[in-house]
Write a protein that holds these residues in place. Sequence first.
Motif, PDB file in Angstrom:
ATOM      1  N   SER A  78       0.831  -1.201   0.000  1.00 12.92           N
ATOM      2  CA  SER A  78       0.000   0.000   0.000  1.00 12.92           C
ATOM      3  C   SER A  78       0.872   1.260   0.000  1.00 12.92           C
TER       4      SER A  78
ATOM      5  N   ASP B 163       1.120   4.261  -2.810  1.00 10.19           N
ATOM      6  CA  ASP B 163       0.975   5.663  -2.412  1.00 10.19           C
ATOM      7  C   ASP B 163       2.077   6.539  -2.988  1.00 10.19           C
TER       8      ASP B 163
ATOM      9  N   SER C 299       1.003   7.528  -6.520  1.00 10.05           N
ATOM     10  CA  SER C 299      -0.366   8.004  -6.721  1.00 10.05           C
ATOM     11  C   SER C 299      -0.383   9.527  -6.875  1.00 10.05           C
TER      12      SER C 299
ATOM     13  N   ARG D 180      -3.049  11.586  -3.524  1.00  9.69           N
ATOM     14  CA  ARG D 180      -2.837  11.209  -2.123  1.00  9.69           C
ATOM     15  C   ARG D 180      -3.514  12.207  -1.197  1.00  9.69           C
TER      16      ARG D 180
ATOM     17  N   ASN E 216      -4.466   6.357   5.314  1.00 12.02           N
ATOM     18  CA  ASN E 216      -4.891   5.814   4.026  1.00 12.02           C
ATOM     19  C   ASN E 216      -4.066   4.596   3.631  1.00 12.02           C
TER      20      ASN E 216
ATOM     21  N   GLY F  30      -5.442   0.796   3.150  1.00 10.72           N
ATOM     22  CA  GLY F  30      -5.106   0.058   1.939  1.00 10.72           C
ATOM     23  C   GLY F  30      -4.452  -1.276   2.258  1.00 10.72           C
TER      24      GLY F  30
ATOM     25  N   VAL G 202      -7.059  -3.685   3.358  1.00 17.11           N
ATOM     26  CA  VAL G 202      -7.834  -4.225   2.242  1.00 17.11           C
ATOM     27  C   VAL G 202      -7.080  -5.379   1.581  1.00 17.11           C
TER      28      VAL G 202
ATOM     29  N   TYR H  81      -7.649  -3.172  -6.338  1.00 12.75           N
ATOM     30  CA  TYR H  81      -8.719  -2.304  -5.858  1.00 12.75           C
ATOM     31  C   TYR H  81      -8.178  -0.987  -5.302  1.00 12.75           C
ATOM     32  N   ILE H  82      -7.164  -1.052  -4.438  1.00  8.18           N
ATOM     33  CA  ILE H  82      -6.668   0.195  -3.844  1.00  8.18           C
ATOM     34  C   ILE H  82      -5.960   1.065  -4.872  1.00  8.18           C
TER      35      ILE H  82
ATOM     36  N   ARG I  89     -11.686   2.671  -0.191  1.00 10.88           N
ATOM     37  CA  ARG I  89     -10.886   1.777   0.642  1.00 10.88           C
ATOM     38  C   ARG I  89     -11.595   1.479   1.964  1.00 10.88           C
TER      39      ARG I  89
END
Length: 294
Positions: free
Chosen positions: A133, A137, A140, A143, A153, A157, A160, A245-246, A254
């Motif tokens: 995760s 990040d 990304s 964020r 976050n 993640g 998940v 998914y994340i 999430r």
Amino acid sequence: MSQLTRAAGRAFLGGLAAGGTIAAISAVRRSKWSKDLERVNHRGDTVSLAEGPGVTIGATAAAVAGAASPAYAAAAAATGLATGALGLYDDMADTKGEKAKGFKGHLSALLKGRVSAGLVKIVGISATGLASSALVDTVSDRRPEGRWARLWNIGVGGGVIAGAANLLNLFDLRPGRALKVASAVAAPLSRPAGPKARSTASSGANTALAVSAAAAAAMGDDLEGKTMLGDCGANAVGALLGLSYIARTGPVGRHVALVGIAALIAASERVSFTQVIADTPVLRELDEMGRNKA
């Protein structure tokens, strides 16, 4: 990128996942460890857990190849290979008579001074989820602002990813069931990312595509009761879907996923998913579709 180029790329990734899965399963079944990976299923038939390492290798290889950045490639490799290896460790513990099952079983073993293989797996997969995760990040473009918001976050993640790995394993109790669930989840996640999607969405879509292709390659023998995912394959496939998914969703998505996953895992401690499926006509028909009933 033209639609033709994109389609060719997706076809290549699908072929890599499917071909890698078939080749890896075949290699494992010919190896000296093949006997150690044999189990007796609910019908008393002998099945091979070679499918687990095979699907892990095929899906992970294609997920890495489909990554749009080195950081995401590292996340995909860690997610698939680490969770698969930890699941295989738990599978092999069964051979040695490991009895602790479920969260309650692992906690009970710990209170008695014994660290179960399942607990090692849970801790290891949780750490892998957090690391993956965090890697997502870093690349990304959306964020959350603020250090603590970002850390939270990342933690959600990671939850998940780890939760999805655990949850899919709960469906690996009948031929083809876990692969059908994985394929159903992967279908919407594998759709091509649009021009306004987050920067990690295309990598996430390719990861889900890799899972779909690997699942399709293994589905035949799984439905016939010749092979099964085991903890190795179920954990890896579930974790890769969590990663996908994340990569495609933000903080709200999430949180929703984590709550849903946690609720299902908690429910599994009290309710039999197999019984629920058997008692629900539509789910029962889907569950039995294509299965060898001989």
